[in-house]
Every structure is written in C-alpha cells, then in structure tokens.
Design an enzyme around this catalytic site. Sequence first.
Site, PDB file in Angstrom:
ATOM      1  N   LEU A 165       0.892  -1.162   0.000  1.00  0.00           N
ATOM      2  CA  LEU A 165       0.000   0.000   0.000  1.00  0.00           C
ATOM      3  C   LEU A 165       0.928   1.209   0.000  1.00  0.00           C
ATOM      4  O   LEU A 165       1.937   1.214   0.721  1.00  0.00           O
ATOM      5  CB  LEU A 165      -0.858   0.031   1.259  1.00  0.00           C
ATOM      6  CG  LEU A 165      -2.172  -0.750   1.274  1.00  0.00           C
ATOM      7  CD1 LEU A 165      -2.859  -0.579   2.630  1.00  0.00           C
ATOM      8  CD2 LEU A 165      -3.111  -0.312   0.171  1.00  0.00           C
ATOM      9  N   ASP A 166       0.602   2.231  -0.778  1.00  0.00           N
ATOM     10  CA  ASP A 166       1.449   3.422  -0.841  1.00  0.00           C
ATOM     11  C   ASP A 166       1.562   4.090   0.530  1.00  0.00           C
ATOM     12  O   ASP A 166       0.687   3.922   1.377  1.00  0.00           O
ATOM     13  CB  ASP A 166       0.868   4.447  -1.827  1.00  0.00           C
ATOM     14  CG  ASP A 166       0.813   3.895  -3.239  1.00  0.00           C
ATOM     15  OD1 ASP A 166       1.613   3.006  -3.561  1.00  0.00           O
ATOM     16  OD2 ASP A 166      -0.047   4.368  -4.006  1.00  0.00           O
ATOM     17  N   TYR A 167       2.605   4.895   0.671  1.00  0.00           N
ATOM     18  CA  TYR A 167       2.853   5.660   1.904  1.00  0.00           C
ATOM     19  C   TYR A 167       1.595   6.403   2.363  1.00  0.00           C
ATOM     20  O   TYR A 167       1.251   6.413   3.533  1.00  0.00           O
ATOM     21  CB  TYR A 167       3.990   6.640   1.603  1.00  0.00           C
ATOM     22  CG  TYR A 167       4.509   7.429   2.767  1.00  0.00           C
ATOM     23  CD1 TYR A 167       5.247   6.820   3.773  1.00  0.00           C
ATOM     24  CD2 TYR A 167       4.271   8.802   2.852  1.00  0.00           C
ATOM     25  CE1 TYR A 167       5.746   7.550   4.836  1.00  0.00           C
ATOM     26  CE2 TYR A 167       4.768   9.544   3.907  1.00  0.00           C
ATOM     27  CZ  TYR A 167       5.496   8.911   4.894  1.00  0.00           C
ATOM     28  OH  TYR A 167       5.992   9.647   5.946  1.00  0.00           O
TER      29      TYR A 167
END
Length: 224
Positions: free
Chosen positions: A102-104
């Site tokens: 999952l992206d930052y």
Amino acid sequence: MKLGKYLAHGGIASRRKSKELILNGKVLVNGEVVTEPSYLVKKDDVVTYKDEVVEKEELVYYLVNKPRGVVSTVKDEKGRKTILDLLNDEDKDERVYPVGRLDYDSTGVLILTNDGELAYILTRPEYEVPKTYLVTAKGIITREAERKLRTGIELDGYRTREAKVSVKEKNNQKKTSLVEITITEGKNHQVREMFKAVGFPVKSLTRTHFSYLVIFTFSNCYFY
Ligand code: URA
C-alpha cells in the site's frame, strides 16, 4: 520455503551450513534424501536431520489497518515508520513481511505473514483475488471515466483488467467523488494511475477489502 532456509529457520545451522548439509545428503524429506537446497518445502512435508524432525516455523498472520505516513515494507532507507512499527513489541521479531503493498499515503487492509504460500496466492494475478478500494477523487467523475475504469485503461502499454466500479457520492461543494473500485491485479500504484489516466486524480485511497478480509474502523487487529 526453500529447504536451505527451512533448516536455518528451524535452528539447525546457518543458511550456508544448512546448504552444505543438504548438498552432502544429510537431510531427508518424507524419508527420502533431498540434495537440492532450493527444494520447496510443502505444508505436509516432514523434514528430518540426524533422525530428528525439524520443526516448522509457526505461521503467523497479522491483519493491520495501515494508517497514512507508514511505508508498507519492513525496512526503510529513509528512516520512515514501517509497517513493523505497528506491531506490538512482542510480535516484532517475527519474520513477517507484507502481502502486496500500500502506498505511503494509502490506508487500509494490509496482511503481514511468514506464510509464503498464502502470500503467493493472494498476490499472483492468475488467482484473481479481489481487492477493493474506496477512493476520493478530485472532480466530479463522469460516466465516460467510470466506463473506462470499468472496462480497462491503457497504462504504459498495459491494459488493466475489467474492474467493478461504483460511484458512491458526488460532492459538488467539495468538487470530489467517492468511488469504490475492485480490481483483481496489483501493478504499482495501479489505482492512482487509473484515476489519473481518466482525469480524476486520487485525493485519498483506502483498501477496504483484501480477498474476503475486511477492515472496519478499528486500528490494529491480528489473528493466528
Ligand atoms: N493502488 C494504488 O495506487 N495505491 C495503493 O496503495 C494501492 C493500490
């Protein structure tokens, strides 16, 4: 898990020494000598060394609701908070890793495990495991954009698969749209790229379902 690593995890020897033991025919799998360190140990295999069964590493699973501002890796060169920092202290030394990314700035369902077989099934596109995201997009989404998201979009020479798309809300005051999208693949930043490609960039993104696992509003939860 490869046989060499399995022995090392079972506390028999270092990785290098375990490899040697295997090459020298000292390790049995289901009663047969296996001399291939990269042999993949299956769930029901019985591995023995010097007539003793090498115990399997206990499989653990953590279902985490990832907040924003955390990297979904176990280490970060830039010293940012990692997904391991979300675990309780007593759980931190487990050899777990995240299943997919999952992206930052993304939030929501993330699974951490040391179960390689499960991780493989959940992430390989051929298994078509559904992942659902709730996206707040900039702008009032059009029927045409919705259709493109649903039927597939060309991204860097790759056509995305059919997706399920449902527009939940169009907020004319904030000029945003709330859209639920379910995809069965997971290219890097795929959802963000898809929305950008149709002209409605993502403002916020949360994964609400991964396969049949659901995160509601609780923070950290784990199960064995
Ligand atoms: N797709 C994205 O673009 N970002 C995520 O974090 C997950 C899916």
